[in-house]
Enzyme design. Sequence first.
Site, PDB file in Angstrom:
ATOM      1  N   ALA A 249     -23.776   9.924  14.246  1.00 12.52           N
ATOM      2  CA  ALA A 249     -24.103  10.924  15.251  1.00 12.52           C
ATOM      3  C   ALA A 249     -25.464  10.594  15.831  1.00 12.52           C
ATOM      4  O   ALA A 249     -26.155   9.684  15.357  1.00 12.52           O
ATOM      5  CB  ALA A 249     -24.108  12.310  14.619  1.00 12.52           C
ATOM      6  N   LYS A 250     -25.847  11.376  16.830  1.00 10.10           N
ATOM      7  CA  LYS A 250     -27.111  11.071  17.507  1.00 10.10           C
ATOM      8  C   LYS A 250     -28.303  11.206  16.564  1.00 10.10           C
ATOM      9  O   LYS A 250     -29.361  10.658  16.799  1.00 10.10           O
ATOM     10  CB  LYS A 250     -27.277  11.967  18.725  1.00 10.10           C
ATOM     11  CG  LYS A 250     -26.274  11.555  19.794  1.00 10.10           C
ATOM     12  CD  LYS A 250     -26.522  12.149  21.151  1.00 10.10           C
ATOM     13  CE  LYS A 250     -25.579  11.504  22.151  1.00 10.10           C
ATOM     14  NZ  LYS A 250     -24.862  12.415  22.990  1.00 10.10           N
ATOM     15  N   ARG A 251     -28.106  11.934  15.477  1.00 14.44           N
ATOM     16  CA  ARG A 251     -29.228  12.106  14.536  1.00 14.44           C
ATOM     17  C   ARG A 251     -29.554  10.804  13.797  1.00 14.44           C
ATOM     18  O   ARG A 251     -30.647  10.640  13.271  1.00 14.44           O
ATOM     19  CB  ARG A 251     -28.902  13.207  13.515  1.00 14.44           C
ATOM     20  CG  ARG A 251     -27.699  12.865  12.682  1.00 14.44           C
ATOM     21  CD  ARG A 251     -27.441  13.820  11.529  1.00 14.44           C
ATOM     22  NE  ARG A 251     -26.321  13.296  10.764  1.00 14.44           N
ATOM     23  CZ  ARG A 251     -25.052  13.583  11.021  1.00 14.44           C
ATOM     24  NH1 ARG A 251     -24.735  14.412  11.987  1.00 14.44           N
ATOM     25  NH2 ARG A 251     -24.075  13.047  10.307  1.00 14.44           N
TER      26      ARG A 251
END
Length: 286
Positions: A249-251
Site C-alpha cells: 500500500a502507499k504506506r
Amino acid sequence: MTLRPVTRFAPSPTGHLHLGHAHSALFAAAQGGTFLLRIEDIDAGRCRPEFEDSIAEDLAWLGLDWPKPVRRQSEHMDDYAAALARLEGLGLLYPCFCTRREIRDEVAGAGRAPHGPEGALYGGACRRLSDAQCAERKTEGRPWASRLDVGRAVALTGPLVFHDRGRGRIEADPRMFGDVVLARKDAPTSYHLAVTVDDALQGVTLVTRGEDLLAATHIHRLLQALLGLDVPEYHHHGLLRDAQGRRLAKRDRAATLRSLREAGRTPEEVRAMAGVTAEAGPRSRS
Ligand code: GLU
C-alpha cells in the site's frame, strides 16, 4: 477474443507509485496491443500534480510508453454529466442528502443491515423521499449526491454477464453494492461512473486491474448496459504482497518505485520484483 487489445493503467495521483502499481501497469502493457495511461483525478482534495508527474516519470523509467496526451478525468466532467443525464432520463437516479452520520445511524438502527464490498449497504432513506421533500431539501441548500436505484436498474436490464480471462464467465450481481453513488456531493461523478464511461470512450477492449476491484466490475457491467456502452473483456490479476503476505500500500515507502530507483535498482530488477519481466510477460496468479 481480441488479438490486439487496448489496455490501460489508471492510477489516482494521490501518492508515488509502488511495486503493486508497477505490477498492474506492466501486466496491462504485457497484453500487447495499445497501452493507455489514464489519470483518475476526480478527488480534487487528494490528487496532486507532482504525483502525476512522478507517475509518468516512474512508468517511463520502467520502460513503458503510451499515447499522449493522457486522459485526465478532471478535464472530462461533461462526459460524466451526459451519462448521468441519460440515467436520470431513465428515472434511475435519486438525490441523497444523507450525511455520513445519518447513513451510519440508519444502518445501526436496522440491526443486521446487509453488507457489500464497501461495507454496510445504504439503507435507502432518500429513495423513499417524495418529489416535494427532495425539492424542499434542495431549496434549503442541502448538498446531495446522486444514487442509482439498483433494484430498478437491474429490473430494466435483466441478467448480465462479463468475461474475466482468469475466471471465465461471471454473472453480474450489481445489487451487492446497494444503491451506489454515481455523483458525489463534492464531485459531479464517482469512481464507478467515470471509469465505466472512460473505458468505453477510450475504446479499451481489455480492462486489467487488481482483483480487489473485481466486485466493482459487477456495477460497471450494469452501467454499461444502461448507457449502451461496449463491454470490454476483463482480467483481474492477483495482488503483490509483502513478505508477511500483506497487500502493498502507499504506506510502504520502501516499495515505491522512486525509492527503489534511488537505492540503485535498475528497471529490469524492479520489473522482476514486480513479477513481470520483459521476456516472461505477466506472472500473476490469475
Ligand atoms: N483508479 C483506480 C485506482 O487507482 C483504478 C481504476 C481501475 O483500474 O478501474 O485504484
